[in-house]
Design a protein around this motif. Sequence first.
Motif, short mmCIF file in Angstrom:
data_model
loop_
_atom_site.label_atom_id
_atom_site.label_comp_id
_atom_site.label_asym_id
_atom_site.label_seq_id
_atom_site.Cartn_x
_atom_site.Cartn_y
_atom_site.Cartn_z
N ALA A 68 0.87 9.35 -0.58
CA ALA A 68 2.49 10.05 -0.51
C ALA A 68 2.73 9.41 -1.85
CB ALA A 68 3.07 10.27 0.40
N ASP A 69 2.82 8.08 -1.94
CA ASP A 69 3.10 7.64 -2.87
C ASP A 69 3.42 7.65 -4.09
OD1 ASP A 69 5.12 5.99 -0.91
OD2 ASP A 69 4.15 4.28 -0.90
N ALA A 70 1.54 7.89 -4.52
CA ALA A 70 0.79 7.55 -5.43
C ALA A 70 1.54 9.02 -5.91
CB ALA A 70 -0.45 7.71 -5.15
N GLN A 119 6.46 12.63 -10.64
CA GLN A 119 7.58 12.03 -11.66
C GLN A 119 7.26 11.68 -13.12
OE1 GLN A 119 8.83 9.18 -9.15
NE2 GLN A 119 10.27 10.26 -7.55
N ASN A 120 6.22 11.04 -13.60
CA ASN A 120 5.41 9.97 -14.06
C ASN A 120 3.82 10.26 -14.80
OD1 ASN A 120 4.78 8.57 -16.89
ND2 ASN A 120 6.39 7.64 -16.01
N PRO A 121 2.92 11.75 -14.89
CA PRO A 121 1.47 11.27 -15.12
C PRO A 121 1.14 10.35 -16.10
CG PRO A 121 2.47 13.65 -15.44
CD PRO A 121 4.23 12.48 -14.89
N ARG A 122 2.37 9.90 -16.74
CA ARG A 122 1.46 9.23 -18.12
C ARG A 122 1.23 8.26 -17.60
NH1 ARG A 122 6.16 8.03 -22.36
NH2 ARG A 122 6.07 6.47 -21.08
N ASP A 123 2.68 7.46 -16.54
CA ASP A 123 2.00 6.20 -16.31
C ASP A 123 1.61 6.00 -14.81
OD1 ASP A 123 3.01 5.60 -18.65
OD2 ASP A 123 4.98 5.13 -17.78
N TYR A 124 1.19 6.76 -14.02
CA TYR A 124 0.72 7.17 -12.62
C TYR A 124 -0.21 8.00 -13.09
CZ TYR A 124 5.14 4.48 -12.74
OH TYR A 124 5.63 3.28 -12.20
N PRO A 125 -1.55 7.96 -12.94
CA PRO A 125 -2.60 9.05 -12.80
C PRO A 125 -3.54 8.44 -12.21
CG PRO A 125 -3.15 6.85 -14.53
CD PRO A 125 -1.77 6.73 -13.91
N PRO A 126 -4.18 10.02 -10.99
CA PRO A 126 -4.91 9.75 -9.85
C PRO A 126 -5.68 8.69 -10.51
CG PRO A 126 -4.68 12.28 -11.67
CD PRO A 126 -3.97 11.49 -11.84
N PRO A 127 -5.92 7.61 -8.56
CA PRO A 127 -6.97 6.99 -8.72
C PRO A 127 -8.21 7.50 -9.13
CG PRO A 127 -6.10 7.46 -6.54
CD PRO A 127 -5.62 8.50 -7.40
N ASN A 128 -9.03 6.79 -9.77
CA ASN A 128 -10.48 7.00 -10.52
C ASN A 128 -10.09 8.00 -11.74
OD1 ASN A 128 -11.62 4.32 -10.13
ND2 ASN A 128 -10.87 5.72 -7.29
N GLY A 129 -8.46 8.54 -12.10
CA GLY A 129 -8.82 10.22 -13.11
C GLY A 129 -8.91 9.51 -13.66
N GLU A 130 -8.65 10.91 -14.79
CA GLU A 130 -8.61 10.79 -16.92
C GLU A 130 -7.28 10.18 -16.72
OE1 GLU A 130 -9.87 13.48 -19.99
OE2 GLU A 130 -9.84 14.25 -18.31
N HIS A 131 -6.74 9.07 -17.79
CA HIS A 131 -5.42 9.05 -18.15
C HIS A 131 -4.98 9.84 -19.07
CE1 HIS A 131 -2.07 6.14 -19.32
NE2 HIS A 131 -2.12 5.89 -18.80
N LEU A 132 -3.99 10.37 -18.66
CA LEU A 132 -3.39 11.61 -19.33
C LEU A 132 -2.82 11.43 -21.29
CD1 LEU A 132 -1.97 13.73 -18.58
CD2 LEU A 132 0.25 12.73 -19.26
N LEU A 133 -3.17 10.03 -21.21
CA LEU A 133 -2.93 10.21 -22.93
C LEU A 133 -4.59 10.28 -23.41
CD1 LEU A 133 -1.76 6.25 -22.93
CD2 LEU A 133 -0.77 8.55 -23.41
#
Length: 198
Positions: free
Chosen positions: A99-101, A107-121
């Motif tokens: 839930a926290d992740a 709120q901010n997908p750029r700084d908090y990507p899914p674990p082991n996911g593709e970074h937004l940048l």
Amino acid sequence: MTISIDLLRHGVTESNQRYCGSTDYPLTQLGWTQMWHAVNSQSTQWQHIVTSPLIRCADFAHALGQRYSIPVSQDDRIREIHFGDWEDRSSAELMHTDADALTRFWQNPRDYPPPNGEHLLDFEARVLSAWKDIQQQFCGKKVLLITHGGVIRMIICHILRHPLERALDIDVHHASIRQVRIDHAETYRVTFDPDSSV
């Protein structure tokens, strides 16, 4: 010289309500109906279709191309973002386990990507690489891009200089179309479906 690029998101899929970036689910019958309705409501005569390779986009792209004799090409760079450990899981499931992740991501997908996911940048870089190449390749033509919500958000953020960390504020409904017109001075004009908002 002006280029016209319409951005069409795929319709509803069999994985609706799940995070499916790279997971390859097909359109439902409703999804197909939504897509045909979307393109039939447009007056533009497209000269080329560029599609994501994922079948929720590509199957319709090839059907549309065949019906109207429009050439179709696939570009792997406009596939959806990869959600890593969240692939094929619903928000409801993740609220029980992560839930926290998940909240931080919303709120901010750029700084908090899914674990082991593709970074937004990284995602933004590959999408904008394709976007630049498509503009150069099809200069002066009318092009339909059949792709995903995340890809369209990256393009809209780029055009409107919208903060990347607020990308999820941009609504991209299933089978919605955004029309982008770019003149020779790289001045953009974007129009939206009546039911969509930035």
